[in-house]
Motif scaffolding. Structure first.
Motif, mmCIF file in Angstrom:
data_model
loop_
_atom_site.group_PDB
_atom_site.id
_atom_site.type_symbol
_atom_site.label_atom_id
_atom_site.label_comp_id
_atom_site.label_asym_id
_atom_site.label_seq_id
_atom_site.Cartn_x
_atom_site.Cartn_y
_atom_site.Cartn_z
ATOM 1 N N GLY A 171 0.799 -1.223 0.000
ATOM 2 C CA GLY A 171 0.000 0.000 0.000
ATOM 3 C C GLY A 171 0.834 1.276 0.000
ATOM 4 O O GLY A 171 0.708 2.102 -0.919
ATOM 5 N N PRO A 172 1.700 1.465 0.993
ATOM 6 C CA PRO A 172 2.453 2.717 1.041
ATOM 7 C C PRO A 172 3.371 2.886 -0.180
ATOM 8 O O PRO A 172 3.584 4.009 -0.640
ATOM 9 C CB PRO A 172 3.311 2.582 2.311
ATOM 10 N N LYS A 173 3.856 1.774 -0.735
ATOM 11 C CA LYS A 173 4.778 1.868 -1.885
ATOM 12 C C LYS A 173 4.020 2.291 -3.154
ATOM 13 O O LYS A 173 4.504 3.113 -3.932
ATOM 14 C CB LYS A 173 5.508 0.540 -2.071
ATOM 15 N N VAL A 174 2.822 1.719 -3.348
ATOM 16 C CA VAL A 174 1.996 2.117 -4.501
ATOM 17 C C VAL A 174 1.617 3.596 -4.340
ATOM 18 O O VAL A 174 1.695 4.388 -5.289
ATOM 19 C CB VAL A 174 0.722 1.231 -4.585
ATOM 20 N N ASP A 175 1.239 3.964 -3.133
ATOM 21 C CA ASP A 175 0.840 5.341 -2.814
ATOM 22 C C ASP A 175 1.963 6.314 -3.221
ATOM 23 O O ASP A 175 1.734 7.295 -3.940
ATOM 24 C CB ASP A 175 0.580 5.406 -1.296
ATOM 25 N N ASN A 176 3.183 6.002 -2.806
ATOM 26 C CA ASN A 176 4.316 6.900 -3.096
ATOM 27 C C ASN A 176 4.638 6.974 -4.574
ATOM 28 O O ASN A 176 4.840 8.052 -5.129
ATOM 29 C CB ASN A 176 5.567 6.440 -2.334
ATOM 30 N N LEU A 177 4.686 5.813 -5.234
ATOM 31 C CA LEU A 177 5.046 5.803 -6.651
ATOM 32 C C LEU A 177 3.968 6.508 -7.491
ATOM 33 O O LEU A 177 4.287 7.222 -8.453
ATOM 34 C CB LEU A 177 5.253 4.348 -7.124
ATOM 35 N N ALA A 178 2.702 6.309 -7.100
ATOM 36 C CA ALA A 178 1.590 6.902 -7.867
ATOM 37 C C ALA A 178 1.692 8.428 -7.912
ATOM 38 O O ALA A 178 1.252 9.051 -8.875
ATOM 39 C CB ALA A 178 0.255 6.475 -7.256
ATOM 40 N N LYS A 179 2.310 9.010 -6.883
ATOM 41 C CA LYS A 179 2.413 10.476 -6.836
ATOM 42 C C LYS A 179 3.276 11.008 -7.986
ATOM 43 O O LYS A 179 3.173 12.158 -8.370
ATOM 44 C CB LYS A 179 3.028 10.917 -5.498
ATOM 45 N N GLN A 180 4.145 10.119 -8.519
ATOM 46 C CA GLN A 180 5.018 10.557 -9.626
ATOM 47 C C GLN A 180 4.411 10.254 -10.997
ATOM 48 O O GLN A 180 5.044 10.479 -12.025
ATOM 49 C CB GLN A 180 6.363 9.839 -9.525
ATOM 50 N N GLY A 181 3.201 9.663 -11.024
ATOM 51 C CA GLY A 181 2.624 9.253 -12.312
ATOM 52 C C GLY A 181 1.346 9.988 -12.653
ATOM 53 O O GLY A 181 0.867 10.841 -11.905
ATOM 54 N N ASN A 182 0.802 9.633 -13.829
ATOM 55 C CA ASN A 182 -0.481 10.174 -14.277
ATOM 56 C C ASN A 182 -1.450 9.022 -14.522
ATOM 57 O O ASN A 182 -1.052 7.996 -15.076
ATOM 58 C CB ASN A 182 -0.302 10.959 -15.582
ATOM 59 N N PRO A 183 -2.720 9.226 -14.166
ATOM 60 C CA PRO A 183 -3.689 8.119 -14.303
ATOM 61 C C PRO A 183 -4.164 7.960 -15.744
ATOM 62 O O PRO A 183 -5.313 8.212 -16.055
ATOM 63 C CB PRO A 183 -4.818 8.552 -13.370
#
Ligand code: KG4
Length: 329
Positions: A183-195
Protein backbone atom coordinates in the motif's frame (compact mmCIF):
# COMPACT_ATOMS: atom_id res chain seq x y z
CA UNK A 1 -16.15 9.84 38.23
CA UNK A 2 -13.24 7.44 38.58
CA UNK A 3 -11.01 7.06 35.51
CA UNK A 4 -11.33 3.75 33.68
CA UNK A 5 -8.11 2.17 32.47
CA UNK A 6 -8.22 -0.51 29.78
CA UNK A 7 -5.30 -2.69 28.71
CA UNK A 8 -5.61 -3.34 24.97
CA UNK A 9 -3.88 -6.37 23.47
CA UNK A 10 -3.60 -6.74 19.68
CA UNK A 11 -2.09 -9.72 17.84
CA UNK A 12 -4.47 -10.39 14.94
CA UNK A 13 -1.87 -10.18 12.18
CA UNK A 14 1.78 -9.08 12.14
CA UNK A 15 1.88 -6.47 14.91
CA UNK A 16 2.22 -7.38 18.58
CA UNK A 17 0.83 -4.38 20.38
CA UNK A 18 -0.18 -3.59 23.95
CA UNK A 19 -1.62 -0.24 25.08
CA UNK A 20 -2.91 1.47 28.17
CA UNK A 21 -5.80 3.86 27.51
CA UNK A 22 -7.68 6.13 29.92
CA UNK A 23 -11.46 6.58 29.53
CA UNK A 24 -11.33 5.22 25.99
CA UNK A 25 -9.78 8.39 24.59
CA UNK A 26 -6.39 9.12 26.12
CA UNK A 27 -3.35 7.03 25.26
CA UNK A 28 -1.03 6.46 28.23
CA UNK A 29 1.10 4.04 26.19
CA UNK A 30 0.81 2.26 22.85
CA UNK A 31 3.72 -0.12 22.21
CA UNK A 32 3.81 -1.65 18.71
CA UNK A 33 6.27 -4.38 17.88
CA UNK A 34 5.97 -4.85 14.12
CA UNK A 35 6.98 -8.02 12.29
CA UNK A 36 7.00 -6.36 8.85
CA UNK A 37 10.79 -6.82 8.34
CA UNK A 38 10.42 -10.53 9.18
CA UNK A 39 7.62 -11.15 6.64
CA UNK A 40 9.00 -8.81 3.96
CA UNK A 41 11.26 -11.46 2.48
CA UNK A 42 8.29 -13.81 1.92
CA UNK A 43 6.23 -11.11 0.16
CA UNK A 44 3.42 -11.38 2.73
CA UNK A 45 2.53 -12.51 6.24
CA UNK A 46 3.39 -16.16 7.01
CA UNK A 47 0.82 -17.11 9.68
CA UNK A 48 2.94 -19.64 11.60
CA UNK A 49 5.91 -17.28 11.76
CA UNK A 50 3.58 -14.50 12.94
CA UNK A 51 2.27 -16.66 15.81
CA UNK A 52 5.78 -17.60 16.95
CA UNK A 53 6.91 -14.00 16.96
CA UNK A 54 3.84 -12.90 18.91
CA UNK A 55 4.74 -15.48 21.58
CA UNK A 56 8.28 -14.16 21.74
CA UNK A 57 7.16 -10.51 21.98
CA UNK A 58 3.97 -10.43 24.06
CA UNK A 59 5.41 -10.35 27.61
CA UNK A 60 8.12 -7.86 26.68
CA UNK A 61 5.66 -5.54 24.93
CA UNK A 62 3.19 -5.71 27.84
CA UNK A 63 5.89 -4.88 30.39
CA UNK A 64 6.97 -1.90 28.31
CA UNK A 65 3.35 -0.68 27.96
CA UNK A 66 2.88 -0.67 31.74
CA UNK A 67 6.23 1.02 32.32
CA UNK A 68 5.61 3.75 29.79
CA UNK A 69 2.09 4.39 31.14
CA UNK A 70 3.58 4.47 34.65
CA UNK A 71 0.86 2.26 36.04
CA UNK A 72 0.82 -1.02 37.95
CA UNK A 73 -1.37 -4.10 37.38
CA UNK A 74 -3.68 -2.85 40.14
CA UNK A 75 -4.57 0.27 38.14
CA UNK A 76 -6.10 -1.72 35.27
CA UNK A 77 -9.90 -1.96 35.19
CA UNK A 78 -10.31 -4.35 32.26
CA UNK A 79 -8.19 -6.53 29.98
CA UNK A 80 -9.40 -6.03 26.41
CA UNK A 81 -7.80 -8.30 23.76
CA UNK A 82 -8.69 -8.63 20.07
CA UNK A 83 -10.44 -12.00 19.55
CA UNK A 84 -11.19 -11.68 15.82
CA UNK A 85 -11.19 -11.30 12.91
CA UNK A 86 -7.62 -12.21 12.02
CA UNK A 87 -5.16 -15.09 11.76
CA UNK A 88 -6.28 -17.74 14.23
CA UNK A 89 -2.84 -18.68 15.56
CA UNK A 90 -1.84 -15.05 15.92
CA UNK A 91 -5.11 -14.13 17.66
CA UNK A 92 -4.74 -17.02 20.08
CA UNK A 93 -1.44 -15.69 21.41
CA UNK A 94 -2.85 -12.31 22.49
CA UNK A 95 -6.14 -13.78 23.65
CA UNK A 96 -4.53 -16.54 25.73
CA UNK A 97 -2.16 -14.04 27.28
CA UNK A 98 -5.11 -11.77 28.11
CA UNK A 99 -7.07 -14.64 29.64
CA UNK A 100 -4.09 -15.58 31.79
CA UNK A 101 -3.77 -11.96 32.99
CA UNK A 102 -7.50 -11.73 33.65
CA UNK A 103 -7.44 -14.95 35.67
CA UNK A 104 -4.26 -14.19 37.62
CA UNK A 105 -5.16 -10.57 38.39
CA UNK A 106 -8.89 -11.20 38.82
CA UNK A 107 -9.73 -8.42 36.35
CA UNK A 108 -12.64 -8.43 33.86
CA UNK A 109 -11.95 -9.81 30.39
CA UNK A 110 -13.67 -8.03 27.49
CA UNK A 111 -13.03 -9.40 23.98
CA UNK A 112 -12.80 -6.79 21.22
CA UNK A 113 -13.72 -7.04 17.54
CA UNK A 114 -10.70 -5.83 15.54
CA UNK A 115 -12.90 -3.86 13.11
CA UNK A 116 -14.57 -2.03 15.99
CA UNK A 117 -11.04 -1.23 17.14
CA UNK A 118 -10.17 0.40 13.82
CA UNK A 119 -13.34 2.50 14.05
CA UNK A 120 -12.46 3.51 17.64
CA UNK A 121 -9.04 4.83 16.52
CA UNK A 122 -11.00 7.95 15.57
CA UNK A 123 -12.24 8.46 19.16
CA UNK A 124 -8.61 8.83 20.19
CA UNK A 125 -7.74 11.24 17.39
CA UNK A 126 -10.94 13.30 17.81
CA UNK A 127 -12.15 13.81 21.40
CA UNK A 128 -15.33 15.51 20.11
CA UNK A 129 -16.38 12.63 17.81
CA UNK A 130 -19.53 10.78 18.84
CA UNK A 131 -21.83 8.35 17.02
CA UNK A 132 -23.88 8.27 14.86
CA UNK A 133 -21.59 8.36 11.81
CA UNK A 134 -20.64 6.35 8.75
CA UNK A 135 -17.31 4.56 8.71
CA UNK A 136 -15.38 3.63 5.59
CA UNK A 137 -13.35 0.72 6.91
CA UNK A 138 -10.43 -0.24 4.65
CA UNK A 139 -7.73 -2.69 5.71
CA UNK A 140 -5.70 -5.62 4.44
CA UNK A 141 -8.46 -8.08 5.27
CA UNK A 142 -11.66 -6.02 5.20
CA UNK A 143 -13.47 -3.36 3.22
CA UNK A 144 -16.79 -2.33 4.67
CA UNK A 145 -19.14 0.61 5.00
CA UNK A 146 -20.38 0.58 8.58
CA UNK A 147 -23.19 2.63 10.04
CA UNK A 148 -22.00 3.29 13.61
CA UNK A 149 -25.26 3.94 15.45
CA UNK A 150 -23.89 4.05 19.00
CA UNK A 151 -20.54 3.15 20.60
CA UNK A 152 -21.60 -0.51 20.62
CA UNK A 153 -24.21 -0.83 17.84
CA UNK A 154 -23.15 -1.26 14.24
CA UNK A 155 -24.89 -1.97 10.93
CA UNK A 156 -23.01 -3.32 7.94
CA UNK A 157 -24.20 -1.43 4.83
CA UNK A 158 -21.76 -2.80 2.24
CA UNK A 159 -18.67 -4.98 1.93
CA UNK A 160 -16.26 -6.29 -0.65
CA UNK A 161 -17.40 -9.28 -2.64
CA UNK A 162 -13.83 -10.38 -3.40
CA UNK A 163 -10.49 -8.79 -2.48
CA UNK A 164 -10.16 -6.38 0.42
CA UNK A 165 -8.85 -3.04 -0.79
CA UNK A 166 -5.51 -3.44 1.06
CA UNK A 167 -5.12 -6.91 -0.40
CA UNK A 168 -5.55 -5.40 -3.90
CA UNK A 169 -2.89 -2.78 -3.10
CA UNK A 170 -0.52 -5.48 -1.83
CA UNK A 171 -1.08 -7.71 -4.89
CA UNK A 172 -0.58 -4.86 -7.35
CA UNK A 173 2.62 -3.90 -5.54
CA UNK A 174 3.91 -7.46 -5.69
CA UNK A 175 3.26 -7.83 -9.43
CA UNK A 176 4.74 -4.43 -10.22
CA UNK A 177 7.80 -5.39 -8.14
CA UNK A 178 7.44 -2.98 -5.23
CA UNK A 179 7.46 -5.52 -2.39
CA UNK A 180 5.51 -5.83 0.87
CA UNK A 181 3.59 -4.11 2.39
CA UNK A 182 2.48 -2.72 -0.94
CA UNK A 183 0.00 0.00 0.00
CA UNK A 184 2.45 2.72 1.04
CA UNK A 185 4.78 1.87 -1.88
CA UNK A 186 2.00 2.12 -4.50
CA UNK A 187 0.84 5.34 -2.81
CA UNK A 188 4.32 6.90 -3.10
CA UNK A 189 5.05 5.80 -6.65
CA UNK A 190 1.59 6.90 -7.87
CA UNK A 191 2.41 10.48 -6.84
CA UNK A 192 5.02 10.56 -9.63
CA UNK A 193 2.62 9.25 -12.31
CA UNK A 194 -0.48 10.17 -14.28
CA UNK A 195 -3.69 8.12 -14.30
CA UNK A 196 -3.64 7.52 -18.06
CA UNK A 197 -5.02 3.95 -18.04
CA UNK A 198 -8.78 3.34 -18.03
CA UNK A 199 -9.59 0.61 -15.49
CA UNK A 200 -12.94 -1.16 -15.03
CA UNK A 201 -15.52 0.21 -12.61
CA UNK A 202 -18.17 -1.78 -10.78
CA UNK A 203 -21.74 -1.03 -9.87
CA UNK A 204 -23.92 -3.09 -7.56
CA UNK A 205 -27.51 -2.49 -6.49
CA UNK A 206 -26.38 -2.42 -2.88
CA UNK A 207 -23.30 -0.79 -1.33
CA UNK A 208 -20.92 -3.71 -1.97
CA UNK A 209 -17.47 -3.35 -3.53
CA UNK A 210 -15.33 -5.37 -5.90
CA UNK A 211 -11.62 -4.76 -6.32
CA UNK A 212 -10.48 -7.91 -8.09
CA UNK A 213 -11.46 -6.62 -11.58
CA UNK A 214 -9.39 -3.45 -11.12
CA UNK A 215 -6.49 -5.44 -9.71
CA UNK A 216 -6.57 -7.99 -12.54
CA UNK A 217 -6.71 -5.23 -15.16
CA UNK A 218 -3.56 -3.69 -13.66
CA UNK A 219 -1.81 -7.06 -13.58
CA UNK A 220 -2.81 -7.77 -17.21
CA UNK A 221 -1.52 -4.38 -18.38
CA UNK A 222 1.77 -5.07 -16.62
CA UNK A 223 2.05 -8.52 -18.25
CA UNK A 224 1.21 -7.19 -21.71
CA UNK A 225 3.59 -4.23 -21.47
CA UNK A 226 6.59 -5.19 -19.29
CA UNK A 227 8.11 -1.73 -19.95
CA UNK A 228 4.98 0.09 -18.83
CA UNK A 229 5.55 3.22 -16.75
CA UNK A 230 4.91 1.85 -13.25
CA UNK A 231 4.14 5.25 -11.78
CA UNK A 232 1.38 5.81 -14.37
CA UNK A 233 0.02 2.33 -13.69
CA UNK A 234 -0.04 2.93 -9.93
CA UNK A 235 -1.65 6.35 -10.45
CA UNK A 236 -4.37 4.73 -12.59
CA UNK A 237 -4.96 2.08 -9.92
CA UNK A 238 -5.16 4.76 -7.21
CA UNK A 239 -7.68 6.74 -9.26
CA UNK A 240 -9.89 3.69 -9.90
CA UNK A 241 -10.00 2.44 -6.29
CA UNK A 242 -10.51 5.94 -4.90
CA UNK A 243 -13.48 6.47 -7.23
CA UNK A 244 -15.02 3.15 -6.10
CA UNK A 245 -14.76 4.05 -2.44
CA UNK A 246 -16.00 7.64 -2.82
CA UNK A 247 -18.90 6.57 -5.07
CA UNK A 248 -20.21 4.12 -2.46
CA UNK A 249 -19.74 6.36 0.54
CA UNK A 250 -21.78 9.06 -1.23
CA UNK A 251 -24.57 6.53 -1.79
CA UNK A 252 -24.36 5.49 1.88
CA UNK A 253 -24.63 9.11 3.04
CA UNK A 254 -27.86 9.45 1.03
CA UNK A 255 -29.17 6.13 2.33
CA UNK A 256 -28.85 6.77 6.07
CA UNK A 257 -28.92 10.55 5.97
CA UNK A 258 -25.90 11.03 8.22
CA UNK A 259 -23.41 13.76 7.37
CA UNK A 260 -20.37 12.58 9.35
CA UNK A 261 -17.93 10.15 7.77
CA UNK A 262 -14.85 8.60 9.36
CA UNK A 263 -12.08 6.55 7.80
CA UNK A 264 -10.60 3.49 9.48
CA UNK A 265 -8.03 0.75 8.81
CA UNK A 266 -4.56 0.68 7.29
CA UNK A 267 -5.63 1.91 3.84
CA UNK A 268 -7.00 5.11 5.34
CA UNK A 269 -3.34 6.18 5.40
CA UNK A 270 -3.55 6.40 1.60
CA UNK A 271 -2.91 9.95 0.43
CA UNK A 272 -5.19 9.79 -2.65
CA UNK A 273 -8.13 8.46 -0.64
CA UNK A 274 -7.57 10.98 2.16
CA UNK A 275 -7.55 13.85 -0.35
CA UNK A 276 -10.73 12.61 -2.05
CA UNK A 277 -12.53 12.31 1.29
CA UNK A 278 -11.45 15.79 2.36
CA UNK A 279 -13.10 17.08 -0.82
CA UNK A 280 -16.41 15.75 0.52
CA UNK A 281 -16.24 18.62 3.01
CA UNK A 282 -17.19 20.90 0.08
CA UNK A 283 -20.48 19.01 0.07
CA UNK A 284 -21.08 19.78 3.77
CA UNK A 285 -19.93 16.37 4.94
CA UNK A 286 -17.79 16.35 8.10
CA UNK A 287 -14.85 14.01 7.54
CA UNK A 288 -12.60 12.49 10.22
CA UNK A 289 -9.45 10.49 9.55
CA UNK A 290 -7.43 8.83 12.28
CA UNK A 291 -3.84 9.95 12.86
CA UNK A 292 -1.57 8.08 10.47
CA UNK A 293 0.05 6.16 13.34
CA UNK A 294 -3.38 4.93 14.49
CA UNK A 295 -4.51 3.81 11.01
CA UNK A 296 -2.57 0.54 11.02
CA UNK A 297 -2.89 -2.17 13.66
CA UNK A 298 -2.26 -0.99 17.22
CA UNK A 299 -3.59 -1.83 20.67
CA UNK A 300 -4.67 1.71 21.64
CA UNK A 301 -7.62 1.49 19.26
CA UNK A 302 -8.47 -1.94 20.75
CA UNK A 303 -8.31 -0.53 24.29
CA UNK A 304 -10.62 2.31 23.20
CA UNK A 305 -13.21 -0.04 21.67
CA UNK A 306 -12.79 -2.27 24.75
CA UNK A 307 -13.55 0.67 27.03
CA UNK A 308 -16.93 1.29 25.37
CA UNK A 309 -17.81 -2.41 25.53
CA UNK A 310 -16.71 -2.53 29.19
CA UNK A 311 -18.79 0.45 30.31
CA UNK A 312 -21.78 -0.93 28.41
CA UNK A 313 -21.49 -4.06 30.58
CA UNK A 314 -19.90 -6.62 28.25
CA UNK A 315 -17.94 -9.31 30.11
CA UNK A 316 -16.31 -12.44 28.73
CA UNK A 317 -15.07 -15.54 30.49
CA UNK A 318 -12.36 -18.13 29.99
CA UNK A 319 -14.45 -19.80 27.24
CA UNK A 320 -13.83 -16.84 24.90
CA UNK A 321 -12.20 -18.20 21.76
CA UNK A 322 -10.40 -16.65 18.80
CA UNK A 323 -12.77 -16.25 15.83
CA UNK A 324 -10.82 -15.74 12.59
CA UNK A 325 -13.89 -14.61 10.59
CA UNK A 326 -15.66 -12.73 13.38
CA UNK A 327 -18.30 -10.47 11.85
CA UNK A 328 -18.99 -6.93 12.93
CA UNK A 329 -22.54 -7.47 14.13
O1 KG4 B 1 -5.38 -2.16 9.11
P1 KG4 B 1 -4.11 -2.81 8.74
O2 KG4 B 1 -2.86 -2.37 9.42
O3 KG4 B 1 -4.16 -4.34 8.96
C1 KG4 B 1 -5.28 -5.10 8.81
O4 KG4 B 1 -6.03 -5.21 9.80
O5 KG4 B 1 -5.45 -5.60 7.67
O6 KG4 B 1 -3.99 -2.63 7.16
C2 KG4 B 1 -2.90 -3.11 6.45
C3 KG4 B 1 -3.13 -2.75 5.00
C4 KG4 B 1 -2.09 -3.37 4.06
O7 KG4 B 1 -2.77 -3.97 2.98
C5 KG4 B 1 -1.28 -2.16 3.62
O8 KG4 B 1 -0.72 -2.31 2.31
C6 KG4 B 1 -2.33 -1.08 3.64
O9 KG4 B 1 -3.05 -1.32 4.82
N1 KG4 B 1 -1.78 0.28 3.68
C7 KG4 B 1 -1.95 1.16 2.68
C8 KG4 B 1 -1.23 2.33 3.03
N2 KG4 B 1 -0.63 2.11 4.24
C9 KG4 B 1 -0.99 0.85 4.63
N3 KG4 B 1 -2.64 1.06 1.53
C10 KG4 B 1 -2.64 2.13 0.70
N4 KG4 B 1 -1.95 3.26 0.96
C11 KG4 B 1 -1.25 3.41 2.10
N5 KG4 B 1 -0.58 4.55 2.35
Amino acid sequence: MKDVITLGIESSCDETSVAVVKNGREILSNIIDTQIPIHEKYGGVVPEIASRNHIEAISRVTKKALEEAQISWDDIDAITPTYGPGLVGALLVGLSYAKALSFALDKPLVGVNHIQGHIAANYISYPELEPPFLCMMMSGGNTQIVYVKTYTEFELLGKTRDDAIGEAFDKVARVVGLGYPGGPKVDNLAKQGNPIYELPQTYFDNLDFSFSGIKTAVINLHHKMPDINKADLCASFEKAVTEEVVKNIKRAIKKVNVNTVVLAGGVSANSFIRKAFLELENEKIKVYMPDLKLCTDNAAMIASAGYYQFISGKRDNMQLNAIPNLSLT
